[in-house]
Scaffold this motif. Structure first.
Motif, PDB file in Angstrom:
ATOM      1  N   VAL A  63     -17.759  -4.494 -46.610  1.00 33.06           N
ATOM      2  CA  VAL A  63     -17.572  -5.669 -45.747  1.00 33.06           C
ATOM      3  C   VAL A  63     -16.834  -6.748 -46.540  1.00 33.06           C
ATOM      4  CG1 VAL A  63     -18.776  -7.599 -44.631  1.00 33.06           C
ATOM      5  CG2 VAL A  63     -19.501  -5.233 -44.185  1.00 33.06           C
ATOM      6  N   ARG A  64     -17.277  -6.988 -47.766  1.00 33.20           N
ATOM      7  CA  ARG A  64     -16.629  -8.024 -48.583  1.00 33.20           C
ATOM      8  C   ARG A  64     -15.271  -7.563 -49.111  1.00 33.20           C
ATOM      9  NH1 ARG A  64     -22.067  -9.035 -49.386  1.00 33.20           N
ATOM     10  NH2 ARG A  64     -22.679 -11.175 -48.933  1.00 33.20           N
ATOM     11  N   GLU A  65     -15.167  -6.277 -49.411  1.00 30.96           N
ATOM     12  CA  GLU A  65     -13.866  -5.767 -49.888  1.00 30.96           C
ATOM     13  C   GLU A  65     -12.797  -5.957 -48.804  1.00 30.96           C
ATOM     14  OE1 GLU A  65     -13.210  -4.880 -52.846  1.00 30.96           O
ATOM     15  OE2 GLU A  65     -15.166  -4.432 -53.725  1.00 30.96           O
ATOM     16  N   VAL A  66     -13.151  -5.592 -47.583  1.00 34.96           N
ATOM     17  CA  VAL A  66     -12.185  -5.712 -46.485  1.00 34.96           C
ATOM     18  C   VAL A  66     -11.866  -7.183 -46.229  1.00 34.96           C
ATOM     19  CG1 VAL A  66     -11.889  -5.357 -43.991  1.00 34.96           C
ATOM     20  CG2 VAL A  66     -12.725  -3.491 -45.413  1.00 34.96           C
ATOM     21  N   PRO A  77      -8.095 -18.092 -42.718  1.00 36.55           N
ATOM     22  CA  PRO A  77      -9.311 -18.383 -41.947  1.00 36.55           C
ATOM     23  C   PRO A  77      -9.221 -19.658 -41.103  1.00 36.55           C
ATOM     24  CG  PRO A  77      -9.676 -18.680 -44.298  1.00 36.55           C
ATOM     25  CD  PRO A  77      -8.329 -18.067 -44.159  1.00 36.55           C
ATOM     26  N   ASN A  78      -8.224 -20.498 -41.385  1.00 36.18           N
ATOM     27  CA  ASN A  78      -8.044 -21.678 -40.530  1.00 36.18           C
ATOM     28  C   ASN A  78      -7.335 -21.326 -39.234  1.00 36.18           C
ATOM     29  OD1 ASN A  78      -9.173 -23.580 -42.352  1.00 36.18           O
ATOM     30  ND2 ASN A  78      -7.324 -23.330 -43.601  1.00 36.18           N
ATOM     31  N   LYS A  79      -6.727 -20.169 -39.207  1.00 33.40           N
ATOM     32  CA  LYS A  79      -5.989 -19.768 -38.002  1.00 33.40           C
ATOM     33  C   LYS A  79      -6.616 -18.565 -37.322  1.00 33.40           C
ATOM     34  CE  LYS A  79      -1.623 -21.316 -40.028  1.00 33.40           C
ATOM     35  NZ  LYS A  79      -0.503 -20.831 -40.850  1.00 33.40           N
ATOM     36  N   THR A  80      -7.257 -17.708 -38.105  1.00 35.23           N
ATOM     37  CA  THR A  80      -7.859 -16.484 -37.582  1.00 35.23           C
ATOM     38  C   THR A  80      -9.354 -16.506 -37.875  1.00 35.23           C
ATOM     39  OG1 THR A  80      -5.840 -15.179 -37.919  1.00 35.23           O
ATOM     40  CG2 THR A  80      -7.911 -13.953 -37.845  1.00 35.23           C
ATOM     41  N   THR A  81     -10.149 -16.184 -36.886  1.00 35.88           N
ATOM     42  CA  THR A  81     -11.598 -16.144 -37.090  1.00 35.88           C
ATOM     43  C   THR A  81     -11.996 -14.754 -37.569  1.00 35.88           C
ATOM     44  OG1 THR A  81     -11.820 -17.706 -35.270  1.00 35.88           O
ATOM     45  CG2 THR A  81     -13.821 -16.548 -35.962  1.00 35.88           C
ATOM     46  N   ILE A  82     -12.533 -14.688 -38.778  1.00 35.46           N
ATOM     47  CA  ILE A  82     -12.984 -13.403 -39.325  1.00 35.46           C
ATOM     48  C   ILE A  82     -14.502 -13.364 -39.194  1.00 35.46           C
ATOM     49  CG2 ILE A  82     -12.933 -11.876 -41.338  1.00 35.46           C
ATOM     50  CD1 ILE A  82     -10.704 -13.625 -42.515  1.00 35.46           C
ATOM     51  N   TYR A  83     -15.035 -12.311 -38.599  1.00 35.67           N
ATOM     52  CA  TYR A  83     -16.493 -12.283 -38.435  1.00 35.67           C
ATOM     53  C   TYR A  83     -17.063 -10.887 -38.634  1.00 35.67           C
ATOM     54  CZ  TYR A  83     -15.891 -10.349 -33.726  1.00 35.67           C
ATOM     55  OH  TYR A  83     -15.570  -9.548 -32.669  1.00 35.67           O
ATOM     56  N   ILE A  84     -18.374 -10.853 -38.839  1.00 38.56           N
ATOM     57  CA  ILE A  84     -19.075  -9.591 -39.084  1.00 38.56           C
ATOM     58  C   ILE A  84     -19.766  -9.143 -37.800  1.00 38.56           C
ATOM     59  CG2 ILE A  84     -20.870  -8.475 -40.475  1.00 38.56           C
ATOM     60  CD1 ILE A  84     -20.382 -10.551 -42.651  1.00 38.56           C
ATOM     61  N   GLN A  85     -19.431  -7.938 -37.382  1.00 40.77           N
ATOM     62  CA  GLN A  85     -19.885  -7.423 -36.090  1.00 40.77           C
ATOM     63  C   GLN A  85     -21.411  -7.450 -35.934  1.00 40.77           C
ATOM     64  OE1 GLN A  85     -19.292  -3.223 -35.668  1.00 40.77           O
ATOM     65  NE2 GLN A  85     -18.933  -3.323 -33.467  1.00 40.77           N
ATOM     66  N   SER A  86     -22.136  -6.987 -36.952  1.00 40.91           N
ATOM     67  CA  SER A  86     -23.593  -6.851 -36.802  1.00 40.91           C
ATOM     68  C   SER A  86     -24.292  -8.196 -36.659  1.00 40.91           C
ATOM     69  CB  SER A  86     -24.188  -6.121 -38.011  1.00 40.91           C
ATOM     70  OG  SER A  86     -24.012  -6.898 -39.172  1.00 40.91           O
ATOM     71  N   LYS A 306     -18.528 -17.847 -47.622  1.00 42.37           N
ATOM     72  CA  LYS A 306     -18.481 -19.043 -46.771  1.00 42.37           C
ATOM     73  C   LYS A 306     -17.536 -18.810 -45.586  1.00 42.37           C
ATOM     74  CE  LYS A 306     -17.996 -24.061 -47.192  1.00 42.37           C
ATOM     75  NZ  LYS A 306     -16.593 -24.475 -46.967  1.00 42.37           N
ATOM     76  N   ILE A 307     -16.394 -18.201 -45.864  1.00 42.83           N
ATOM     77  CA  ILE A 307     -15.430 -17.917 -44.799  1.00 42.83           C
ATOM     78  C   ILE A 307     -16.057 -16.979 -43.763  1.00 42.83           C
ATOM     79  CG2 ILE A 307     -13.278 -16.651 -44.323  1.00 42.83           C
ATOM     80  CD1 ILE A 307     -12.277 -17.849 -47.081  1.00 42.83           C
ATOM     81  N   LEU A 308     -16.753 -15.961 -44.254  1.00 46.27           N
ATOM     82  CA  LEU A 308     -17.384 -15.007 -43.336  1.00 46.27           C
ATOM     83  C   LEU A 308     -18.499 -15.672 -42.525  1.00 46.27           C
ATOM     84  CD1 LEU A 308     -17.600 -11.769 -45.516  1.00 46.27           C
ATOM     85  CD2 LEU A 308     -16.131 -12.171 -43.528  1.00 46.27           C
ATOM     86  N   MET A 309     -19.258 -16.521 -43.181  1.00 50.82           N
ATOM     87  CA  MET A 309     -20.357 -17.181 -42.467  1.00 50.82           C
ATOM     88  C   MET A 309     -19.810 -18.107 -41.390  1.00 50.82           C
ATOM     89  SD  MET A 309     -23.526 -18.059 -44.939  1.00 50.82           S
ATOM     90  CE  MET A 309     -22.673 -18.488 -46.432  1.00 50.82           C
ATOM     91  N   GLU A 310     -18.797 -18.870 -41.755  1.00 45.82           N
ATOM     92  CA  GLU A 310     -18.251 -19.823 -40.782  1.00 45.82           C
ATOM     93  C   GLU A 310     -17.571 -19.112 -39.624  1.00 45.82           C
ATOM     94  OE1 GLU A 310     -15.960 -22.629 -43.019  1.00 45.82           O
ATOM     95  OE2 GLU A 310     -17.764 -23.680 -43.701  1.00 45.82           O
ATOM     96  N   GLY A 311     -16.810 -18.062 -39.949  1.00 46.78           N
ATOM     97  CA  GLY A 311     -16.140 -17.294 -38.889  1.00 46.78           C
ATOM     98  C   GLY A 311     -17.151 -16.672 -37.947  1.00 46.78           C
ATOM     99  N   THR A 312     -18.214 -16.126 -38.529  1.00 51.47           N
ATOM    100  CA  THR A 312     -19.235 -15.462 -37.725  1.00 51.47           C
ATOM    101  C   THR A 312     -19.959 -16.472 -36.818  1.00 51.47           C
ATOM    102  OG1 THR A 312     -19.513 -13.787 -39.449  1.00 51.47           O
ATOM    103  CG2 THR A 312     -21.295 -13.998 -37.858  1.00 51.47           C
ATOM    104  N   LYS A 313     -20.199 -17.656 -37.375  1.00 48.69           N
ATOM    105  CA  LYS A 313     -20.870 -18.691 -36.593  1.00 48.69           C
ATOM    106  C   LYS A 313     -20.019 -19.092 -35.384  1.00 48.69           C
ATOM    107  CE  LYS A 313     -23.083 -23.132 -37.355  1.00 48.69           C
ATOM    108  NZ  LYS A 313     -22.517 -24.380 -37.868  1.00 48.69           N
TER     109      LYS A 313
END
Ligand code: TRP
Ligand code: SF4
Length: 336
Positions: A63-66, A77-86, A306-313
């Motif tokens: 997940v972090r590697e990708v 991340p300011n233009k694209t929202t990256i999030y974790i499916q689960s 942080k990027i993943l958390m914010e995107g997921t939120k």
């Protein structure tokens, strides 16, 4: 007018390689930079588990590697929202609701699923799991939870988008016009062959160059690439059309260089070792900014998190809104 959401994603089962780069990542960055869309990228860990349920550590790590691969190629991340499916439970809920709208026979006929099942005999044996057979339903939830209008995908994913469209139509015909029907956008990217000449570059095939590979690793791999097998001595006349080094020169070298490579190879005036060294140099140079950016994120894992958390939120808020509409339509909004 609000920008249309586009949805893409990958299963985190390994680091991303130059096949991903030319096949989809470049296109995603382009779409992001066009400013015309509101792009979402999901790291599909739940989907990754459908064929890696016995290997949770692998999925977790990747997940972090990708995520780092995305950031290093220029997904912003300011233009694209990256999030974790689960971490979007609404997607799992939608999957359950949609599962009533798909027959088992239809899933078994899905060409993408069929091909994959055939390739994954060592995991599934003769009998596939309910979860894997049903992953197109979960993918339909991924897309519709975000009212994804466009889904840029490779050809292999088209049957999954078609399946999603069918689910959307069925849902809307029964419960009312709630879901957005997505359209596949074929990413113009090309499929890159492996170092061994295999049609596909892939981790399991051991023929890939990763975005995270060091200069030494790239050089070593290029040196191992398959060349024209009929050329034994330097002055044997070569055929660049059947040489993987020439193939990659077409991706990484200038027009003049490519011309020289082909001419000299055919004339028997070019040594394969020198030819490979030149390719390695160009490849190292082209991938340098990616490698440097990746090294930065490797050294700053807290930024990635942080990027993943914010995107997921942010993604979760969107999914919640869709879920509200869905529950209303399905008469599951008991206390409203
Ligand atoms: N099936 C995709 C893959 O194997 C990953 C994926 C999951 C996806 N959900 C998606 C792609 C939604 C596009 C849209 O790589
Ligand atoms: Fe391939 Fe270059 Fe050798 Fe020709 S000279 S066979 S293009 S490596």
């Amino acid at each position: 007018m609000e920008k249309k959401r586009i949805l893409t994603g990958d299963r985190p089962t390994g680091k991303l390689h130059i096949g991903h780069y030319f096949g989809s990542l470049k296109k995603r960055v382009e779409l992001q930079e066009s400013g015309e869309y509101n792009p979402y990228i999901l790291i599909a860990d739940v989907q990754a588990l459908t064929d890696n349920f016995n290997n949770p550590e692998k999925v977790r790590k990747n997940v972090r590697e990708v995520a780092m691969d995305y950031l290093s190629v220029g997904i912003d991340p300011n233009k694209t929202t990256i999030y974790i499916q689960s971490m979007i439970p609404e997607v799992a809920e939608l999957t359950v609701f949609y599962s009533n709208l798909v027959t088992i026979a239809r899933l078994e006929r899905n060409p993408t699923v069929k091909t994959e099942i055939a390739q994954k005999r060592e995991i599934f044996g003769e009998s596939v799991t309910y979860g894997f057979l049903g992953y197109p339903v979960s993918q339909a939830a991924d897309i519709t939870a975000f009212e994804g209008k466009f889904v840029p995908v490779g050809e292999d994913q088209l049957p999954l988008i078609e399946q999603c469209r069918e689910i959307v139509r069925k849902f809307n015909s029964i419960y009312g016009d709630v879901l957005v029907e997505p359209e596949a956008v074929l990413s113009s990217g090309k499929r890159i062959k492996g170092l061994d000449g295999n049609e596909k570059m892939g981790k399991s095939l051991g023929n890939a160059i990763y975005l995270s590979d060091s200069e030494e690793e790239i050089s070593k791999k290029v040196m191992s690439a398959v060349t024209d097998p009929n050329r034994i001595k330097k002055d044997d006349l070569g055929n660049p059309d059947i040489c993987m080094v020439a193939y990659y020169h077409h991706l990484f070298s200038s027009k003049e260089e490519i011309k020289t490579v082909c001419e000299e190879c055919k004339a028997g005036t070019r040594g394969c070792v020198a030819c490979k060294k030149q390719l390695a140099k160009n490849m190292i140079e082209e991938l340098k900014p990616i490698r440097e950016k990746r090294a930065y994120y490797e050294a700053h894992p807290e930024e990635v998190d942080k990027i993943l958390m914010e995107g997921t939120k942010k993604a979760r808020e969107v999914a919640k809104q869709t879920m509200k509409k869905v529950k209303q339509a399905m008469k599951l909004n008991y206390f409203e």
